[in-house]
Motif scaffolding. Structure first.
Motif, short mmCIF file in Angstrom:
data_model
loop_
_atom_site.label_atom_id
_atom_site.label_comp_id
_atom_site.label_asym_id
_atom_site.label_seq_id
_atom_site.Cartn_x
_atom_site.Cartn_y
_atom_site.Cartn_z
N PHE A 1 70.58 16.16 -11.66
CA PHE A 1 70.04 16.46 -10.37
C PHE A 1 68.42 16.03 -10.20
O PHE A 1 68.00 15.53 -9.40
N VAL A 2 67.88 16.18 -11.51
CA VAL A 2 66.45 15.94 -11.64
C VAL A 2 66.06 14.37 -11.60
O VAL A 2 65.35 14.04 -11.17
N THR A 3 67.15 13.98 -12.40
CA THR A 3 66.85 12.45 -12.92
C THR A 3 67.55 11.23 -12.42
O THR A 3 67.24 10.14 -12.37
N TRP B 1 57.56 12.74 -1.32
CA TRP B 1 56.99 13.93 -0.65
C TRP B 1 55.49 14.04 -1.06
O TRP B 1 54.92 14.42 0.02
N THR B 2 54.98 13.22 -1.90
CA THR B 2 53.61 13.43 -2.43
C THR B 2 53.01 12.17 -1.87
O THR B 2 51.91 11.85 -2.34
N GLY B 3 53.59 11.37 -0.96
CA GLY B 3 53.05 10.21 -0.41
C GLY B 3 53.31 8.88 -1.02
O GLY B 3 52.78 7.81 -0.67
N GLY B 4 54.34 9.01 -2.25
CA GLY B 4 54.46 7.84 -2.82
C GLY B 4 55.54 6.72 -2.03
O GLY B 4 55.98 7.16 -0.92
N ARG B 5 55.59 5.35 -2.47
CA ARG B 5 56.34 4.53 -1.42
C ARG B 5 56.53 3.37 -2.44
O ARG B 5 55.74 3.21 -3.45
N ILE C 1 63.18 13.84 -9.16
CA ILE C 1 61.98 13.37 -9.41
C ILE C 1 61.39 12.39 -8.43
O ILE C 1 60.29 12.42 -7.77
N ASP C 2 62.44 11.53 -7.80
CA ASP C 2 62.11 10.75 -6.68
C ASP C 2 61.66 11.14 -5.36
O ASP C 2 60.71 10.79 -4.72
N ARG C 3 62.58 12.18 -5.07
CA ARG C 3 62.07 13.06 -3.96
C ARG C 3 60.62 13.44 -3.98
O ARG C 3 59.79 13.69 -3.09
N GLY C 4 60.28 14.16 -5.08
CA GLY C 4 58.92 14.59 -5.09
C GLY C 4 58.00 13.58 -4.95
O GLY C 4 56.79 13.68 -4.44
N HIS D 1 53.13 11.42 -6.89
CA HIS D 1 53.27 12.26 -8.02
C HIS D 1 54.37 11.86 -8.78
O HIS D 1 55.42 12.25 -8.25
N ASP D 2 54.33 11.43 -10.02
CA ASP D 2 55.58 11.21 -10.59
C ASP D 2 55.84 12.22 -11.84
O ASP D 2 55.17 11.99 -12.85
N ILE D 3 56.50 12.97 -11.76
CA ILE D 3 57.10 13.94 -12.74
C ILE D 3 57.43 13.28 -13.86
O ILE D 3 58.50 12.21 -13.84
#
Length: 329
Positions: A145-147, A162-166, A156-159, A201-203
């Protein structure tokens, strides 16, 4: 009459003086149980390896002249990939350990788990192997689910989004008038289309994988060996269905120390130990050469959360424990 009463008291006093020290001694030797809501002292000792490695690696990357002087690319979360400019062989994503070990990390972790569980005598009881397999399913599902996928993009991609990445446009797509690449929601799809995943932000997936996988093997290999060899009786406490707090030993199928005097690890245990050691080494390399400190911190936090769900939560939720059990029990 007074003399009789004094004699009676004197006769009674020796037994009282003997009983009271025994009671106080029993009270002093009865150590309080560990809390079921947090890892045990020995677990905390081993789990401390991960933040210590990450802090050491981050500090080293700041103090090392070679690492500090190398150009760092925040998009790829790494230093220059030119072999002549990279600060170390391990700073190159093409290094053999990254390509054939970390990139296939969960397969190695799964292989080490299976080699131990299906060969070591401490896990020879069929229900114990079944519950260990269910815990593997639980941990693997969280890793997935995380990766990989979580009803759409992975966490990870959702986060990141959500933090402004594209996904930054690739030159070829922009020239052709195709702007849909900017709306891609996974890093894999973005990079496959020639774009750059940036802005959010990339976990750290490497920190997450290496930490969770090592902690998983520590539990699945460590507790069975400690109980089977008799090196440790039991530190874990569990909450029973009636709310009572008891030692996890009450739910054990076999007594402690059945393998005392025999080689503790076996082939499967040694293989798992080797995988854990290489995991920790690659975690250190990640700490030194890849990601920002905050990306590494969130990777560690995400792995710790997954670990808590599978290995600590069942200790105080009897319904979950009845399904997946505890390692070594």
């Amino acid at each position: 009459m007074a003399t009789t009463r004094r004699a009676a008291k004197q006769a009674a006093s020796p037994s009282n003086s003997k009983t009271e020290p025994m009671a106080s001694a029993a009270a002093s030797t009865a150590a309080p149980r560990n809390s079921p809501f947090i890892p045990t002292p020995i677990e905390r000792l081993f789990l401390a390896v991960f933040p210590v490695v990450l802090v050491f690696g981050t500090v080293y990357s700041v103090l090392s002249p070679e690492t500090r002087a190398a150009r760092y690319d925040p998009v790829s979360q790494s230093h220059s990939q030119d072999p002549t400019a990279a600060p170390s062989y391990f700073a190159q994503k093409s290094n053999v350990f990254n390509v054939f070990f970390v990139k296939r990390g969960w397969a190695w972790i799964t292989g080490a788990f299976a080699a131990f569980v299906f060969t070591h005598p401490s896990t020879a009881v069929a229900p114990r192997r079944l519950r260990a397999s269910l815990r593997w399913v639980a941990v693997t599902s969280l890793w997935f689910f995380v990766t990989q996928w979580c009803f759409g993009p992975p966490i990870i991609d959702r986060g990141f989004r959500w933090t402004g990445g594209r996904c930054e446009f690739a030159n070829r797509e922009v020239e052709m008038g195709d702007t849909s690449i900017g709306e891609m929601v996974t890093s894999m799809a973005c990079k496959a289309a020639g774009g750059k995943w940036k802005g959010g932000h990339d976990i750290s997936g490497h920190v997450f994988l290496l930490t969770l996988g090592t902690a998983f093997l520590m539990q699945e290999v460590g507790w069975p060996i400690l109980r089977w060899s008799g090196w440790l009786t039991e530190e874990r406490s569990v909450v029973m269905s009636d709310g009572a707090l008891k030692s996890a030993h009450v739910e054990a199928q076999e007594p402690v120390g059945q393998g005392a005097g025999r080689p503790p690890l076996g082939l499967g245990g040694n293989f798992a130990l080797g995988v854990m050691g290489l995991n920790v080494w690659m975690l250190l390399m990640t700490a030194i050469y890849f990601h920002t400190w905050f990306e590494k911190f969130t990777g560690l936090l995400t792995a710790t959360t997954a670990f808590y769900i599978v290995y600590i939560l069942p200790r105080f939720v009897p319904g979950i424990r009845q399904i997946i059990g505890l390692p070594g029990i």
